[in-house]
Design a protein around this motif. Structure first.
Motif, mmCIF file in Angstrom:
data_model
loop_
_atom_site.group_PDB
_atom_site.id
_atom_site.type_symbol
_atom_site.label_atom_id
_atom_site.label_comp_id
_atom_site.label_asym_id
_atom_site.label_seq_id
_atom_site.Cartn_x
_atom_site.Cartn_y
_atom_site.Cartn_z
ATOM 1 N N PHE A 81 0.842 -1.199 0.000
ATOM 2 C CA PHE A 81 0.000 0.000 0.000
ATOM 3 C C PHE A 81 0.880 1.254 0.000
ATOM 4 O O PHE A 81 0.652 2.188 -0.780
ATOM 5 C CB PHE A 81 -0.930 0.003 1.224
ATOM 6 C CG PHE A 81 -1.509 1.352 1.515
ATOM 7 C CD1 PHE A 81 -2.523 1.880 0.732
ATOM 8 C CD2 PHE A 81 -1.007 2.123 2.560
ATOM 9 C CE1 PHE A 81 -3.033 3.144 0.978
ATOM 10 C CE2 PHE A 81 -1.512 3.378 2.820
ATOM 11 C CZ PHE A 81 -2.534 3.898 2.026
ATOM 12 N N LEU A 82 1.887 1.281 0.858
ATOM 13 C CA LEU A 82 2.799 2.434 0.922
ATOM 14 C C LEU A 82 3.524 2.642 -0.400
ATOM 15 O O LEU A 82 3.707 3.784 -0.841
ATOM 16 C CB LEU A 82 3.809 2.262 2.056
ATOM 17 C CG LEU A 82 3.256 2.258 3.476
ATOM 18 C CD1 LEU A 82 4.371 1.958 4.480
ATOM 19 C CD2 LEU A 82 2.543 3.540 3.801
ATOM 20 N N ALA A 83 3.922 1.548 -1.042
ATOM 21 C CA ALA A 83 4.624 1.654 -2.323
ATOM 22 C C ALA A 83 3.772 2.390 -3.343
ATOM 23 O O ALA A 83 4.243 3.332 -3.997
ATOM 24 C CB ALA A 83 4.987 0.258 -2.847
ATOM 25 N N PHE A 84 2.526 1.977 -3.476
ATOM 26 C CA PHE A 84 1.653 2.592 -4.473
ATOM 27 C C PHE A 84 1.196 3.991 -4.055
ATOM 28 O O PHE A 84 1.141 4.897 -4.876
ATOM 29 C CB PHE A 84 0.453 1.690 -4.769
ATOM 30 C CG PHE A 84 0.789 0.569 -5.700
ATOM 31 C CD1 PHE A 84 0.846 0.783 -7.072
ATOM 32 C CD2 PHE A 84 1.077 -0.693 -5.212
ATOM 33 C CE1 PHE A 84 1.176 -0.246 -7.942
ATOM 34 C CE2 PHE A 84 1.398 -1.733 -6.074
ATOM 35 C CZ PHE A 84 1.451 -1.514 -7.445
ATOM 36 N N ASN A 95 10.560 12.459 -9.992
ATOM 37 C CA ASN A 95 11.787 12.050 -9.305
ATOM 38 C C ASN A 95 12.028 10.571 -9.600
ATOM 39 O O ASN A 95 11.316 9.712 -9.077
ATOM 40 C CB ASN A 95 11.639 12.300 -7.806
ATOM 41 C CG ASN A 95 12.877 11.932 -7.023
ATOM 42 O OD1 ASN A 95 13.847 11.410 -7.568
ATOM 43 N ND2 ASN A 95 12.853 12.197 -5.733
ATOM 44 N N GLN A 96 13.038 10.272 -10.389
ATOM 45 C CA GLN A 96 13.303 8.881 -10.768
ATOM 46 C C GLN A 96 13.683 8.009 -9.579
ATOM 47 O O GLN A 96 13.509 6.795 -9.627
ATOM 48 C CB GLN A 96 14.387 8.809 -11.839
ATOM 49 C CG GLN A 96 13.901 9.262 -13.194
ATOM 50 C CD GLN A 96 14.957 9.063 -14.268
ATOM 51 O OE1 GLN A 96 16.151 9.121 -13.990
ATOM 52 N NE2 GLN A 96 14.503 8.833 -15.486
ATOM 53 N N PHE A 102 9.891 2.544 -4.813
ATOM 54 C CA PHE A 102 8.750 1.682 -5.137
ATOM 55 C C PHE A 102 9.187 0.220 -5.189
ATOM 56 O O PHE A 102 8.596 -0.640 -4.543
ATOM 57 C CB PHE A 102 8.155 2.135 -6.479
ATOM 58 C CG PHE A 102 6.991 1.329 -6.953
ATOM 59 C CD1 PHE A 102 5.729 1.526 -6.403
ATOM 60 C CD2 PHE A 102 7.136 0.403 -7.970
ATOM 61 C CE1 PHE A 102 4.637 0.804 -6.858
ATOM 62 C CE2 PHE A 102 6.050 -0.326 -8.429
ATOM 63 C CZ PHE A 102 4.797 -0.124 -7.869
ATOM 64 N N VAL A 103 10.242 -0.053 -5.936
ATOM 65 C CA VAL A 103 10.731 -1.426 -6.090
ATOM 66 C C VAL A 103 11.226 -1.985 -4.758
ATOM 67 O O VAL A 103 11.009 -3.164 -4.457
ATOM 68 C CB VAL A 103 11.837 -1.482 -7.172
ATOM 69 C CG1 VAL A 103 12.523 -2.835 -7.206
ATOM 70 C CG2 VAL A 103 11.240 -1.152 -8.531
ATOM 71 N N PHE A 108 11.042 -5.931 0.161
ATOM 72 C CA PHE A 108 10.611 -6.047 1.561
ATOM 73 C C PHE A 108 9.434 -7.023 1.647
ATOM 74 O O PHE A 108 9.388 -7.884 2.536
ATOM 75 C CB PHE A 108 10.231 -4.667 2.086
ATOM 76 C CG PHE A 108 10.125 -4.537 3.575
ATOM 77 C CD1 PHE A 108 10.570 -5.505 4.447
ATOM 78 C CD2 PHE A 108 9.564 -3.391 4.114
ATOM 79 C CE1 PHE A 108 10.461 -5.360 5.826
ATOM 80 C CE2 PHE A 108 9.448 -3.232 5.486
ATOM 81 C CZ PHE A 108 9.895 -4.210 6.342
ATOM 82 N N LEU A 109 8.493 -6.915 0.709
ATOM 83 C CA LEU A 109 7.359 -7.845 0.663
ATOM 84 C C LEU A 109 7.852 -9.283 0.533
ATOM 85 O O LEU A 109 7.319 -10.178 1.215
ATOM 86 C CB LEU A 109 6.426 -7.502 -0.499
ATOM 87 C CG LEU A 109 5.312 -8.520 -0.779
ATOM 88 C CD1 LEU A 109 4.346 -8.600 0.402
ATOM 89 C CD2 LEU A 109 4.587 -8.165 -2.061
ATOM 90 N N ALA A 110 8.835 -9.519 -0.309
ATOM 91 C CA ALA A 110 9.355 -10.882 -0.483
ATOM 92 C C ALA A 110 9.860 -11.444 0.846
ATOM 93 O O ALA A 110 9.572 -12.593 1.199
ATOM 94 C CB ALA A 110 10.463 -10.896 -1.535
#
Length: 133
Positions: A81-84, A95-96, A102-103, A108-110
């Motif tokens: 949720f925070l990523a999106f 900002n690249q 995001f990635v 972290f999810l993994a």
């Protein structure tokens, strides 16, 4: 024994990350609320407080091992949720570096999914609502 040590170290790292995140929120809840509001969420101060207490609960679950599987799954949902919400595609053109942030949430999810499946190992309060996945 190496497996148990690796899992304990991972639990400490997970705990530290969430304790640190909550600490930053508690240190300046107004700035956190401004960040939440800038992402377009209403009742930003309330959400900032909820996030801080949620992160404390996650950290405690990771360090104690209590409700470990549930905490791992909830933390996984939370970080995606925070990523999106805060680093998603709408942020990449400005900002690249946001793409990297995001990635990072997916790596972290993994780890959180791996933790959910393998459990807290030794030295844990083994309370769980879901049991082993």
């Amino acid at each position: 024994m190496a497996r148990a040590i690796a899992i304990i170290v991972a639990r400490i790292i997970f705990s530290f990350i969430f304790f640190m995140a909550a600490g930053f929120k508690f240190a300046d809840i107004g700035a956190t609320a401004d960040y939440v509001a800038a992402a377009g969420f209403p009742i930003a101060t309330f959400l900032a407080w909820i996030a801080a207490f949620f992160e404390i609960a996650l950290a405690l679950a990771f360090i104690t091992g209590a409700f470990f599987t549930e905490a791992s799954l909830l933390a996984g949902i939370y970080v995606i949720f925070l990523a999106f919400a805060f680093h998603g595609p709408s942020h990449w053109q400005q900002n690249q570096a946001e793409f990297g942030f995001f990635v990072d949430h997916f790596t972290f999810l993994a780890g959180l999914l791996f933790a959910a499946v393998h459990g807290p190992e030794k030295w844990a309060l083994r309370q769980s609502l879901l049991g082993k996945l």
